[in-house]
Write a protein that holds these residues in place. Structure first.
Motif, mmCIF file in Angstrom:
data_model
loop_
_atom_site.group_PDB
_atom_site.id
_atom_site.type_symbol
_atom_site.label_atom_id
_atom_site.label_comp_id
_atom_site.label_asym_id
_atom_site.label_seq_id
_atom_site.Cartn_x
_atom_site.Cartn_y
_atom_site.Cartn_z
ATOM 1 N N GLY A 17 0.805 -1.267 0.024
ATOM 2 C CA GLY A 17 0.021 -0.074 0.100
ATOM 3 C C GLY A 17 0.783 1.285 0.091
ATOM 4 N N ASN A 18 1.881 1.351 0.673
ATOM 5 C CA ASN A 18 2.709 2.236 0.820
ATOM 6 C C ASN A 18 3.557 2.608 -0.599
ATOM 7 O OD1 ASN A 18 3.976 4.564 2.066
ATOM 8 N ND2 ASN A 18 5.787 3.360 2.644
ATOM 9 N N LEU A 19 3.924 1.571 -1.219
ATOM 10 C CA LEU A 19 4.583 1.562 -2.248
ATOM 11 C C LEU A 19 3.538 2.141 -3.538
ATOM 12 C CD1 LEU A 19 6.603 -1.852 -2.914
ATOM 13 C CD2 LEU A 19 7.529 0.488 -2.675
ATOM 14 N N LYS A 159 15.486 3.417 6.375
ATOM 15 C CA LYS A 159 15.632 3.802 7.766
ATOM 16 C C LYS A 159 15.024 5.366 7.732
ATOM 17 C CE LYS A 159 18.729 4.386 11.577
ATOM 18 N NZ LYS A 159 20.370 4.164 12.002
ATOM 19 N N PRO A 160 13.853 5.761 8.468
ATOM 20 C CA PRO A 160 13.422 6.495 8.272
ATOM 21 C C PRO A 160 14.340 7.893 8.696
ATOM 22 C CG PRO A 160 12.184 5.322 10.009
ATOM 23 C CD PRO A 160 13.739 4.600 9.639
ATOM 24 N N LYS A 161 13.796 9.022 7.842
ATOM 25 C CA LYS A 161 14.425 10.315 8.021
ATOM 26 C C LYS A 161 13.447 11.444 7.969
ATOM 27 C CE LYS A 161 18.231 13.123 6.293
ATOM 28 N NZ LYS A 161 19.569 13.406 5.273
ATOM 29 N N LYS A 178 12.543 10.108 4.228
ATOM 30 C CA LYS A 178 12.802 8.857 3.789
ATOM 31 C C LYS A 178 11.911 8.084 5.046
ATOM 32 C CE LYS A 178 16.764 7.278 2.607
ATOM 33 N NZ LYS A 178 18.140 6.871 2.644
ATOM 34 N N ASP A 179 11.057 7.344 4.401
ATOM 35 C CA ASP A 179 9.738 6.718 4.863
ATOM 36 C C ASP A 179 10.182 5.187 5.071
ATOM 37 O OD1 ASP A 179 7.338 6.160 6.027
ATOM 38 O OD2 ASP A 179 6.350 6.018 4.137
ATOM 39 N N ALA A 180 9.802 4.820 6.264
ATOM 40 C CA ALA A 180 9.568 3.380 6.568
ATOM 41 C C ALA A 180 8.791 2.663 5.696
ATOM 42 C CB ALA A 180 8.998 3.020 7.952
ATOM 43 N N PRO A 181 9.301 1.386 5.008
ATOM 44 C CA PRO A 181 8.607 0.627 3.924
ATOM 45 C C PRO A 181 6.965 0.501 4.318
ATOM 46 C CG PRO A 181 10.769 -0.243 4.199
ATOM 47 C CD PRO A 181 10.541 0.630 5.256
#
Length: 254
Positions: A17-19, A159-161, A178-181
């Protein structure tokens, strides 16, 4: 990049869903949704194949090929999530059939991918010259020096940023770099807005659990803690780092 996905259970659905980033993916804010994800790119065009595999398999699967896709289109990256251990053990064969250049198989549950099994799979992939990563949890993934896997990280996953803007000590903006998958970082960032910086640990912990993070609560002997806790530490450290940077920038502007 061509990505093929094999998954079982809810975690894989979240990553997919995130992709894809459909407008129905994140409903965590309910009626308070302000559509914060609208500007984020969808990677649906990168997905070559998606296979949901059964989760309710017997303890031992003697013929794993019965549950795995017989044929896979060629892909650059094979993404495998929360598979039964006997199906996990077959991933090198699956990768070879798909002519995959890389495999990412995150470890979210130590019972599904014990350390010894992961090492065996890694050795086989190395012999086949297939890139591999087994991030534990998925949100710990960083660049590895392997081109295909690094390309996935460069797409904005791992790794989240986050980036934070403060007004005095109130968080007025929290941007996801940057998102957690699984997509959790967006939810955490949204919940941080208009909260006090001093309360960030409680805010992050509450949002992380409410999303919810689906990593295992079983103790993992390799990390000496639960994978769920490790995921919580990762997002908290990311926010802490962003706050520290924002506070230093504010101090320099005075």
């Amino acid at each position: 990049m061509r990505i093929s996905v094999l998954y079982s259970g809810e975690f894989g659905k979240k990553v997919l869903g995130n992709l894809i980033n459909s407008d129905q993916f994140c409903t965590s804010c309910g009626e308070a949704c302000d559509h914060c994800r609208q500007g984020r790119k969808s990677y649906s065009g990168f997905l070559t194949e998606i296979h949901e595999l059964p989760a309710d398999l017997p303890e031992f699967v003697e013929e794993p090929e019965e549950y795995l896709p017989a044929d896979l289109k060629p892909c650059d990256l094979l993404l495998a999530m929360d598979l039964h251990p006997d199906l996990f053990a077959s991933l090198p064969t699956v990768a070879k059939k798909a002519h995959a250049k890389a495999l990412i198989a995150p470890v979210e549950n130590p019972k599904l991918a014990p350390a010894g099994l992961v090492r065996q799979v890694a050795e086989k992939l190395q012999n086949e010259e297939v890139e591999y990563a087994f991030p534990k949890p998925f949100c710990s993934l960083e660049k590895t020096g392997q081109p295909v896997i690094d390309r996935f990280v460069e797409m904005g996953f791992g790794k989240p940023k986050v980036e934070i803007i403060l007004d005095n000590e109130e968080i007025t903006t929290a941007r996801v770099i940057k998102d957690a998958p699984c997509g959790c970082t967006w939810f955490v960032a949204r919940k941080l807005v208009y909260t006090e910086a001093a309360d960030f640990k409680e805010t992050v912990s509450s949002a992380h659990h409410a999303y919810p993070c689906t990593a295992s609560m079983d103790n993992d002997p390799e990390i000496g803690d639960t994978i769920l806790h490790k995921a919580g530490y990762i997002i908290r450290e990311s926010v802490d780092s962003a706050l520290d940077k924002a506070q230093k920038e504010n101090a320099n502007d005075r």
